[in-house]
Design a protein around this motif. Structure first.
Motif, PDB file in Angstrom:
ATOM      1  N   ALA A  96       7.859   1.640  43.849  1.00  0.00           N
ATOM      2  CA  ALA A  96       8.203   3.306  43.292  1.00  0.00           C
ATOM      3  C   ALA A  96       9.251   3.594  42.644  1.00  0.00           C
ATOM      4  N   TYR A  97      10.784   2.152  42.832  1.00  0.00           N
ATOM      5  CA  TYR A  97      11.570   2.400  41.293  1.00  0.00           C
ATOM      6  C   TYR A  97      11.116   2.095  40.220  1.00  0.00           C
ATOM      7  N   LEU A  98       9.808   0.969  40.491  1.00  0.00           N
ATOM      8  CA  LEU A  98       9.517   0.621  38.756  1.00  0.00           C
ATOM      9  C   LEU A  98       8.750   2.169  38.165  1.00  0.00           C
ATOM     10  N   LEU A  99       8.117   2.744  39.665  1.00  0.00           N
ATOM     11  CA  LEU A  99       7.311   4.057  39.363  1.00  0.00           C
ATOM     12  C   LEU A  99       7.731   5.147  38.452  1.00  0.00           C
ATOM     13  N   THR A 100       8.907   5.506  38.804  1.00  0.00           N
ATOM     14  CA  THR A 100       9.969   6.365  38.599  1.00  0.00           C
ATOM     15  C   THR A 100      10.666   6.240  37.210  1.00  0.00           C
ATOM     16  N   VAL A 101      10.950   4.689  36.848  1.00  0.00           N
ATOM     17  CA  VAL A 101      11.854   5.150  35.921  1.00  0.00           C
ATOM     18  C   VAL A 101      10.844   4.051  35.083  1.00  0.00           C
ATOM     19  N   VAL A 102      10.008   4.091  34.909  1.00  0.00           N
ATOM     20  CA  VAL A 102       8.904   4.190  34.291  1.00  0.00           C
ATOM     21  C   VAL A 102       8.091   5.399  33.192  1.00  0.00           C
ATOM     22  N   GLY A 103       7.979   6.305  34.217  1.00  0.00           N
ATOM     23  CA  GLY A 103       8.211   7.498  34.312  1.00  0.00           C
ATOM     24  C   GLY A 103       9.195   8.657  33.496  1.00  0.00           C
ATOM     25  N   LEU A 104      10.395   8.354  34.049  1.00  0.00           N
ATOM     26  CA  LEU A 104      10.952   8.922  33.618  1.00  0.00           C
ATOM     27  C   LEU A 104      12.473   8.851  32.391  1.00  0.00           C
ATOM     28  N   VAL A 105      11.745   7.794  31.182  1.00  0.00           N
ATOM     29  CA  VAL A 105      12.483   7.318  30.549  1.00  0.00           C
ATOM     30  C   VAL A 105      12.601   7.652  29.218  1.00  0.00           C
ATOM     31  N   VAL A 106      11.677   8.250  28.941  1.00  0.00           N
ATOM     32  CA  VAL A 106      11.090   8.952  27.517  1.00  0.00           C
ATOM     33  C   VAL A 106      11.496   9.922  28.067  1.00  0.00           C
ATOM     34  N   SER A 107      11.189  10.833  28.896  1.00  0.00           N
ATOM     35  CA  SER A 107      11.941  12.305  28.984  1.00  0.00           C
ATOM     36  C   SER A 107      13.112  12.017  29.347  1.00  0.00           C
ATOM     37  N   ALA A 108      14.518  10.936  29.757  1.00  0.00           N
ATOM     38  CA  ALA A 108      15.818  10.785  30.025  1.00  0.00           C
ATOM     39  C   ALA A 108      16.143  11.375  28.531  1.00  0.00           C
ATOM     40  N   GLY A 109      15.594  10.056  27.487  1.00  0.00           N
ATOM     41  CA  GLY A 109      16.166   9.626  26.508  1.00  0.00           C
ATOM     42  C   GLY A 109      16.063  10.820  25.404  1.00  0.00           C
ATOM     43  N   ARG A 110      14.312  11.888  25.626  1.00  0.00           N
ATOM     44  CA  ARG A 110      14.484  12.886  24.571  1.00  0.00           C
ATOM     45  C   ARG A 110      15.546  14.065  24.905  1.00  0.00           C
TER      46      ARG A 110
ATOM     47  N   LEU B 170      -2.137  -5.742  45.629  1.00  0.00           N
ATOM     48  CA  LEU B 170      -1.524  -4.548  46.404  1.00  0.00           C
ATOM     49  C   LEU B 170      -2.366  -4.123  47.619  1.00  0.00           C
ATOM     50  N   PRO B 171      -2.630  -4.159  48.630  1.00  0.00           N
ATOM     51  CA  PRO B 171      -3.233  -3.931  50.172  1.00  0.00           C
ATOM     52  C   PRO B 171      -3.741  -2.881  49.625  1.00  0.00           C
ATOM     53  N   LEU B 172      -4.198  -2.092  48.781  1.00  0.00           N
ATOM     54  CA  LEU B 172      -5.469  -0.969  48.451  1.00  0.00           C
ATOM     55  C   LEU B 172      -6.716  -0.935  48.969  1.00  0.00           C
ATOM     56  N   PRO B 173      -7.433   0.494  48.919  1.00  0.00           N
ATOM     57  CA  PRO B 173      -9.066   0.478  49.026  1.00  0.00           C
ATOM     58  C   PRO B 173      -9.643   0.188  47.390  1.00  0.00           C
ATOM     59  N   ALA B 174     -10.678   0.045  47.287  1.00  0.00           N
ATOM     60  CA  ALA B 174     -11.020  -0.357  45.989  1.00  0.00           C
ATOM     61  C   ALA B 174     -11.382   0.960  45.142  1.00  0.00           C
ATOM     62  N   TRP B 175     -11.560   2.570  46.109  1.00  0.00           N
ATOM     63  CA  TRP B 175     -11.732   3.756  45.241  1.00  0.00           C
ATOM     64  C   TRP B 175     -10.487   3.983  45.266  1.00  0.00           C
ATOM     65  N   ALA B 176      -9.518   3.559  45.686  1.00  0.00           N
ATOM     66  CA  ALA B 176      -8.106   3.636  45.219  1.00  0.00           C
ATOM     67  C   ALA B 176      -7.868   3.082  44.324  1.00  0.00           C
ATOM     68  N   ALA B 177      -7.549   2.359  44.012  1.00  0.00           N
ATOM     69  CA  ALA B 177      -7.502   1.087  42.345  1.00  0.00           C
ATOM     70  C   ALA B 177      -8.193   2.520  41.273  1.00  0.00           C
ATOM     71  N   ILE B 178      -9.665   2.122  41.694  1.00  0.00           N
ATOM     72  CA  ILE B 178     -10.651   3.032  39.987  1.00  0.00           C
ATOM     73  C   ILE B 178      -9.676   4.711  39.902  1.00  0.00           C
ATOM     74  N   THR B 179      -9.581   5.172  41.508  1.00  0.00           N
ATOM     75  CA  THR B 179      -8.705   6.459  41.256  1.00  0.00           C
ATOM     76  C   THR B 179      -7.365   6.508  40.562  1.00  0.00           C
TER      77      THR B 179
ATOM     78  N   VAL C  17       6.517  -2.695  52.463  1.00  0.00           N
ATOM     79  CA  VAL C  17       8.292  -2.930  51.604  1.00  0.00           C
ATOM     80  C   VAL C  17       8.315  -2.943  50.499  1.00  0.00           C
ATOM     81  N   GLN C  18       6.743  -3.142  49.978  1.00  0.00           N
ATOM     82  CA  GLN C  18       7.269  -3.195  48.234  1.00  0.00           C
ATOM     83  C   GLN C  18       7.484  -2.182  47.544  1.00  0.00           C
ATOM     84  N   TRP C  19       7.083  -1.001  48.392  1.00  0.00           N
ATOM     85  CA  TRP C  19       7.664   0.369  47.625  1.00  0.00           C
ATOM     86  C   TRP C  19       8.787   0.423  47.559  1.00  0.00           C
ATOM     87  N   VAL C  20       9.492  -0.366  47.670  1.00  0.00           N
ATOM     88  CA  VAL C  20      11.363  -0.141  47.625  1.00  0.00           C
ATOM     89  C   VAL C  20      11.380  -0.616  46.010  1.00  0.00           C
ATOM     90  N   SER C  21      10.830  -1.622  45.605  1.00  0.00           N
ATOM     91  CA  SER C  21      10.544  -2.250  43.851  1.00  0.00           C
ATOM     92  C   SER C  21       9.510  -1.030  43.299  1.00  0.00           C
TER      93      SER C  21
END
Length: 650
Positions: free
Chosen positions: A71-85, A240-249, A65-69
């Motif tokens: 996914a939203y945060l990842l999209t906003v931070v990734g697109l906000v500068v390009s939306a401004g441009r 967030l429960p992720l394996p160590a290799w995923a966090a390092i990646t 369920v944490q991905w509800v927030s």
């Protein structure tokens, strides 16, 4: 591409005349933006309250369920500068209003989502609309009000954000308890429709655009990769429960994409973020300060709900003090602090208050009323620091790039939000096995204090310009040397280019004056003649001809026309005397025509200067003595010694 851009530009509709000509038209626009800012922060602070209900309905774990927030945060931070441009190219009002359309429709879809996967997908679409809103909210504020009101307007917008942040938990709790979690998203629909209608009639059209022949898709993908990797790594640190290799990646991906984005921006023909925008210390240090300040703002909101021994109602009341103090300082801080204080002094005061409040919280973080008072003071300090910091960043970037700069500010806010959660979660994890129950909160508060010190340090970065907001303007890198002594001149200006610039300015002023005052029936030649007579009462026709560089017959024709309109009277020489001795003076109607013409030109220049980048305004101000000296030198050469020594033959 060009045809599509032209089509999009025409979508920006003009405000009604009664709004456009109202003396508070700029504040109407700020109010419209505040509604969007309120809705955005309300949504950000309300969604986490739906997690338990969503878990029960869909039978999912908290990690999913944490991905509800997330996914939203990842999209906003990734697109906000390009939306401004994109908004800088096609129009900020258009992108902002379409952001409301996307956000509102996606909110309705979230309210009807049949499963968790659908909900997360609709949240991504909702985040696209939020990025379009956030990228343009700051830009619309700073382009709607005069420069001297920028800091106050940004303070009002920040106050609206704080109000949404403060009301979110209370409103969300009532909605979830009474109507169900779906209405947390459904409430955005009527607010969005209202904001769309208000924005249509109150927001100004984009005056200045920055053309974009091709979109920097590679830069966008690199930015999304860097921000996504950084936020996933931060979330892994945050629990967030992720394996160590995923966090390092994720960390490696973030570093690689960030390096690639910097290298690509240096050689791309039209980079998403021009490195020149980040080069001035006012911008680069300001963005670091914004990140640190927003981290300190959101850190306590993640910390205090985790403290033991306090009921949810008490925790909610304690946390209300932070956004409430922020809103009060953001709205009224500009009026209460001395007018002559510049942006750096205000930021330093805010940073000192923030550090003091955090240091006081370390003493007793678990005492409710002590925490309430300290969080209120913390909010006051942040409410002084953040609007002044944002005003400094926005005033250091040309208005044609205000969408991009607004996107950078909001990206710093998004990263600061994630950073605040990460600092608190890491501190709680480190202090979990401590003997004292208050050890973990103290570690978290000390971490927040370290970032408050970082924010304060950015105000002392060498080369940061001082935003005064009233008489002085923020200086960008292009004017960094203008504040100091003038360098030695090594080359003369290009005379032909200077002459062409003056000629173009005269033509532009004439066209603008005609368009501004269409009721004026006098020709430009007549108006210039009236101005010359006004400056030299009693001037003779021959002298007037030399002053205006016109043939004597042309001057006689112009004078006769103006005499017939009762704007000029002739002196002696009418009845049989030598007509060369005739003198010319203005009547009351002539003086009024000159005053009206000068006022029209002054209004045109005032409006044009207000649209200029503050750095160019500073340069023009610094160049005034040279321009006055140049004018006197040209005037001196206008009359030859022979002409000035033989007035009798005039």
């Amino acid at each position: 591409m060009v045809c599509a851009r032209r089509f999009l530009v025409f979508v920006e509709s003009a405000r009604p005349r009664i709004v456009r000509e109202h003396p508070n038209a700029g504040w109407f626009a700020v109010g419209a933006v505040c509604l969007g800012a309120f809705m955005g922060q309300l949504d950000a602070s309300i969604v986490t309250l739906t997690f338990p209900a969503v878990q029960r309905e869909f039978g999912m774990s908290l990690a999913g369920v944490q991905w509800v927030s997330l996914a939203y945060l990842l999209t906003v931070v990734g697109l906000v500068v390009s939306a401004g441009r994109v908004a800088d190219a096609v129009g900020r009002k258009f992108v902002y209003l379409q952001g409301f359309v996307v956000f509102t429709l996606a909110s309705a879809a979230c309210a009807l989502a049949p499963g968790l996967g659908w909900l997360i997908g609709f949240r991504v679409v909702q985040a696209v609309g939020a990025a379009m809103l956030q990228a343009n909210s700051v830009a619309l504020v700073v382009t709607s009000v005069p420069p001297q009101r920028m800091r106050a307007a940004l303070g009002v917008q920040a106050g609206a954000q704080a109000l949404g942040l403060a009301l979110g938990p209370a409103l969300g709790g009532m909605l979830v308890a009474s109507a169900g979690w779906r209405w947390v998203y459904g409430v955005n629909v009527p607010i969005g429709l209202l904001a769309l209608a208000i924005g249509r009639y109150l927001l100004p059209r984009t005056r200045e655009r920055n053309a974009m022949e091709q979109f920097d898709w590679r830069g966008l993908l690199l930015m999304i990769g860097s921000t996504t990797g950084a936020l996933v790594a931060v979330s892994a640190v945050s629990g967030l429960p992720l394996p160590a290799w995923a966090a390092i990646t994720a960390m490696v991906l973030a570093a690689a994409c960030a390096t690639g984005a910097v290298r690509w921006a240096r050689r791309a023909p039209e980079p998403l973020v021009d490195p020149a925008l980040l080069r001035p210390p006012t911008v680069s240090a300001g963005l670091i300060g914004a990140f640190a300040a927003y981290l300190v703002l959101f850190g306590p909101l993640a910390l205090f709900p985790q403290l033991r021994g306090a009921t949810p109602a008490t925790t909610g009341l304690v946390l209300t003090a932070l956004p409430a103090g922020f809103a009060v300082a953001a709205v009224v801080g500009t009026r209460l602090l001395p007018r002559h204080w510049g942006g750096r002094r205000r930021e330093r005061l805010g940073a000192v208050v923030v550090m003091t409040a955090l240091a006081a919280l370390v003493i007793s973080p678990a005492a409710p009323w002590w925490s309430f008072a300290c969080l209120g003071v913390l909010g006051l300090g942040l409410g002084v620091f953040i609007p002044s910091n944002n005003a400094g960043i926005m005033s250091a970037i040309p208005s044609g790039r205000s969408g991009t700069s607004g996107g950078l500010v909001n990206m710093s806010r998004g990263l600061g939000t994630a950073g605040g959660v990460a600092v608190v979660t890491l501190a709680l994890h480190l202090g979990r096995h401590a003997e004292s129950a208050s050890a973990a909160p103290r570690i978290a508060l000390l971490g927040l204090l370290a970032f408050a010190v970082l924010a304060a340090g950015t105000t002392f970065v060498h080369g940061r310009a001082e935003f005064q907001g009233s008489s002085e303007r923020e200086e960008s890198s292009m004017t960094a040397s203008a504040a100091g002594p003038l360098p030695a001149l090594v080359a003369r200006p290009d005379e032909s280019a200077l002459a062409e610039a003056i000629a173009c300015l005269r033509r532009a002023m004439r066209r603008a004056a005609r368009a501004t005052d269409p009721a004026n029936t006098l020709s430009v030649a007549q108006l210039e003649l009236l101005s010359c007579v006004s400056e030299h009462p009693g001037i003779r026709p021959g002298q007037l001809a030399r002053q205006l560089r016109l043939a004597p017959n042309s001057v006689t024709t112009l004078v006769n026309g103006l005499v017939g309109q009762d704007m000029i009277v002739r002196g002696s020489g009418e009845a049989g005397e030598d007509r060369r001795a005739v003198t010319l003076t203005l009547t009351a109607a002539g003086h009024e025509a000159v005053r009206s013409w000068q006022a029209t030109n002054t209004d045109i220049l005032r409006a044009a200067l207000a649209d200029l980048h503050p750095g160019w305004q500073h340069l023009l101000g610094a160049a005034m003595p040279a321009l006055e000296e140049l004018t006197r030198a040209i005037d001196t050469r206008a009359d030859s010694p022979a002409q000035s020594s033989s007035p009798a033959h005039a």
